[in-house]
Enzyme design. Structure first.
Site, PDB file in Angstrom:
ATOM      1  N   GLN A  52      35.487  -1.048  -6.501  1.00 31.48           N
ATOM      2  CA  GLN A  52      36.794  -1.077  -5.843  1.00 31.48           C
ATOM      3  C   GLN A  52      36.622  -1.314  -4.347  1.00 31.48           C
ATOM      4  O   GLN A  52      35.974  -0.523  -3.660  1.00 31.48           O
ATOM      5  CB  GLN A  52      37.519   0.251  -6.089  1.00 31.48           C
ATOM      6  CG  GLN A  52      38.824   0.418  -5.325  1.00 31.48           C
ATOM      7  CD  GLN A  52      39.860  -0.625  -5.673  1.00 31.48           C
ATOM      8  OE1 GLN A  52      39.979  -1.635  -4.985  1.00 31.48           O
ATOM      9  NE2 GLN A  52      40.601  -0.387  -6.732  1.00 31.48           N
ATOM     10  N   ARG A  54      38.919  -1.147  -2.114  1.00 29.54           N
ATOM     11  CA  ARG A  54      39.870  -0.353  -1.345  1.00 29.54           C
ATOM     12  C   ARG A  54      39.346   1.066  -1.176  1.00 29.54           C
ATOM     13  O   ARG A  54      39.007   1.741  -2.141  1.00 29.54           O
ATOM     14  CB  ARG A  54      41.215  -0.312  -2.069  1.00 29.54           C
ATOM     15  CG  ARG A  54      42.292   0.476  -1.331  1.00 29.54           C
ATOM     16  CD  ARG A  54      43.506   0.666  -2.219  1.00 29.54           C
ATOM     17  NE  ARG A  54      44.598   1.276  -1.500  1.00 29.54           N
ATOM     18  CZ  ARG A  54      45.684   1.774  -2.081  1.00 29.54           C
ATOM     19  NH1 ARG A  54      45.817   1.712  -3.386  1.00 29.54           N
ATOM     20  NH2 ARG A  54      46.642   2.312  -1.356  1.00 29.54           N
ATOM     21  N   SER A  68      54.694  16.052  -6.746  1.00 39.41           N
ATOM     22  CA  SER A  68      55.325  15.736  -8.021  1.00 39.41           C
ATOM     23  C   SER A  68      54.448  16.190  -9.183  1.00 39.41           C
ATOM     24  O   SER A  68      54.943  16.711 -10.192  1.00 39.41           O
ATOM     25  CB  SER A  68      55.593  14.229  -8.102  1.00 39.41           C
ATOM     26  OG  SER A  68      56.117  13.880  -9.370  1.00 39.41           O
ATOM     27  N   GLU A  96      43.758   5.405  -9.947  1.00 37.21           N
ATOM     28  CA  GLU A  96      43.051   6.116  -8.879  1.00 37.21           C
ATOM     29  C   GLU A  96      43.981   6.968  -8.035  1.00 37.21           C
ATOM     30  O   GLU A  96      43.610   8.067  -7.611  1.00 37.21           O
ATOM     31  CB  GLU A  96      42.275   5.137  -7.994  1.00 37.21           C
ATOM     32  CG  GLU A  96      41.407   5.847  -6.962  1.00 37.21           C
ATOM     33  CD  GLU A  96      40.388   4.930  -6.298  1.00 37.21           C
ATOM     34  OE1 GLU A  96      39.769   5.372  -5.309  1.00 37.21           O
ATOM     35  OE2 GLU A  96      40.207   3.797  -6.767  1.00 37.21           O
ATOM     36  N   ARG A  98      46.694   8.525  -9.051  1.00 44.54           N
ATOM     37  CA  ARG A  98      46.985   9.737  -9.830  1.00 44.54           C
ATOM     38  C   ARG A  98      45.820  10.721  -9.777  1.00 44.54           C
ATOM     39  O   ARG A  98      46.010  11.928  -9.667  1.00 44.54           O
ATOM     40  CB  ARG A  98      47.294   9.347 -11.279  1.00 44.54           C
ATOM     41  CG  ARG A  98      48.734   8.968 -11.536  1.00 44.54           C
ATOM     42  CD  ARG A  98      48.890   8.308 -12.897  1.00 44.54           C
ATOM     43  NE  ARG A  98      48.616   6.884 -12.831  1.00 44.54           N
ATOM     44  CZ  ARG A  98      48.129   6.165 -13.824  1.00 44.54           C
ATOM     45  NH1 ARG A  98      47.853   6.738 -14.982  1.00 44.54           N
ATOM     46  NH2 ARG A  98      47.924   4.880 -13.673  1.00 44.54           N
ATOM     47  N   GLU A 129      43.570  -4.568  -9.771  1.00 44.82           N
ATOM     48  CA  GLU A 129      44.350  -3.395  -9.376  1.00 44.82           C
ATOM     49  C   GLU A 129      44.605  -3.414  -7.880  1.00 44.82           C
ATOM     50  O   GLU A 129      45.649  -2.986  -7.397  1.00 44.82           O
ATOM     51  CB  GLU A 129      43.648  -2.102  -9.787  1.00 44.82           C
ATOM     52  CG  GLU A 129      44.548  -0.885  -9.613  1.00 44.82           C
ATOM     53  CD  GLU A 129      43.994   0.371 -10.251  1.00 44.82           C
ATOM     54  OE1 GLU A 129      44.774   1.319 -10.423  1.00 44.82           O
ATOM     55  OE2 GLU A 129      42.793   0.407 -10.575  1.00 44.82           O
ATOM     56  N   ASN A 130      43.663  -3.953  -7.111  1.00 42.15           N
ATOM     57  CA  ASN A 130      43.867  -4.083  -5.668  1.00 42.15           C
ATOM     58  C   ASN A 130      45.045  -5.004  -5.374  1.00 42.15           C
ATOM     59  O   ASN A 130      45.838  -4.766  -4.462  1.00 42.15           O
ATOM     60  CB  ASN A 130      42.595  -4.631  -5.021  1.00 42.15           C
ATOM     61  CG  ASN A 130      42.486  -4.276  -3.555  1.00 42.15           C
ATOM     62  OD1 ASN A 130      42.844  -3.186  -3.138  1.00 42.15           O
ATOM     63  ND2 ASN A 130      41.993  -5.198  -2.765  1.00 42.15           N
ATOM     64  N   ARG A 133      48.737  -3.520  -5.387  1.00 39.83           N
ATOM     65  CA  ARG A 133      49.242  -2.675  -4.314  1.00 39.83           C
ATOM     66  C   ARG A 133      50.443  -3.307  -3.626  1.00 39.83           C
ATOM     67  O   ARG A 133      50.487  -4.503  -3.399  1.00 39.83           O
ATOM     68  CB  ARG A 133      48.149  -2.433  -3.274  1.00 39.83           C
ATOM     69  CG  ARG A 133      47.010  -1.575  -3.724  1.00 39.83           C
ATOM     70  CD  ARG A 133      45.860  -1.664  -2.738  1.00 39.83           C
ATOM     71  NE  ARG A 133      46.314  -1.509  -1.363  1.00 39.83           N
ATOM     72  CZ  ARG A 133      45.609  -1.909  -0.306  1.00 39.83           C
ATOM     73  NH1 ARG A 133      44.456  -2.509  -0.485  1.00 39.83           N
ATOM     74  NH2 ARG A 133      46.078  -1.728   0.925  1.00 39.83           N
TER      75      ARG A 133
END
Length: 302
Positions: A52, A54, A68, A96, A98, A129-130, A133
């Site tokens: 990853q 990020r 939450s 990630e 979460r 996934e990056n 965002r």
């Protein structure tokens, strides 16, 4: 649990277009099926995707998510794989935020689904996934497209098609990677807009990009004002163009058509005698080979 907003590139789940479809096409299914086995895993046995890129997360947003989770728990499982070097440890494929928020909330376990994935798939998942965002800067999005092309062996056109975007839009982001590092920093900091950054790339004298960028910020120039300045500086740097009119509609249309064809920045110039030149920008050797493919040119390596 409060769900993160979907970006313009599409969510992670579902069978439609956008990012979810790209995950599916690469065998990186992130949807939750009825036959999926969900188990509780210790949060300290999970680590981030090692591929990853990020590393910075919005702490305020994570704190909100943690609050939450404290109230409602983690309603959507994270997706992990066994660490190939330590079977007692797991690496994240998706979720990630979460996982990090659960740590902040003091949770000792999170619901998880374990999938079998190799390193290539984990790398692809990190890139995709990056891209999901919402807070991507233009340069981060450009780099994500470049990473997709390199890791998944895709052309600009294929990336655009899979993400449901125009190829010219993807190409415009990729051009930003040609900016000097100092200007990239200004763009990442939000001091320059993407439109201004793209305009700066039109400067023929590339050494002027940094000082002109700083001037645009200092004087609060609009994109249109910066375009006028860039055109003026280009005329001054080319004696054959002094006093020349704005590029003709034909020249502008030709440039636009070539840029769409090659998926990169193209500069078409013409002097008073009608002669001129076409300059095609490329980002790397792979990008140059892609342009050769578009031209139908092939070379036999020794």
């Amino acid at each position: 649990m409060a769900n993160a907003k979907k970006s313009g590139l599409g969510g992670l789940g579902g069978n439609g277009g956008g990012l979810g479809a790209l995950f599916d096409s690469q065998g990186l299914d992130t949807t939750i099926a009825t036959n999926d086995s969900v188990r509780d895993l210790a949060v300290d046995k999970i680590v981030a995707n090692p591929f990853q890129p990020r590393h910075v997360f919005d702490q305020d947003a994570l704190q909100d998510l943690a609050a939450s989770i404290k109230e409602n728990g983690v309603l959507q499982p994270v997706i992990v794989r066994h660490n190939p070097n330590d079977n007692a440890q797991y690496e994240l494929l998706a979720g990630e935020r979460r996982w990090r928020a659960s740590q902040l909330a003091g949770m000792t376990e999170v619901p998880a689904i374990v999938r079998k994935l190799d390193d290539d798939q984990m790398l692809q998942a990190a890139i995709l996934e990056n891209l999901q965002r919402e807070d991507l800067t233009p340069l981060e999005e450009a780099q994500a497209y470049r990473d997709m092309m390199d890791a998944l062996k895709l052309t600009q056109e294929q990336v655009a098609k899979r993400l449901g975007k125009a190829r010219s839009a993807v190409a415009n982001f990729l051009r930003l990677l040609n900016l000097p590092d100092e200007v990239k920093d200004l763009l990442n900091a939000g001091e320059l807009s993407m439109g201004q950054a793209r305009t700066l790339l039109g400067l023929r004298n590339k050494r002027r990009i940094v000082p002109v960028a700083k001037r645009a910020i200092a004087e609060g120039m609009t994109v249109r004002q910066l375009e006028q300045l860039v055109n003026k500086l280009n005329e001054q740097s080319d004696p054959t163009s002094k006093g020349a009119d704005e590029p003709s509609a034909y020249l502008k249309a030709t440039t636009a058509a070539l840029e769409d064809k090659f998926g990169t920045k193209v500069n078409v110039t013409r002097n008073r005698k009608g002669a001129g030149k076409i300059e095609i920008a490329y980002l790397s050797d792979d990008d140059l080979n892609r342009i050769f493919d578009v031209l139908g040119i092939s070379f036999d390596e020794d």
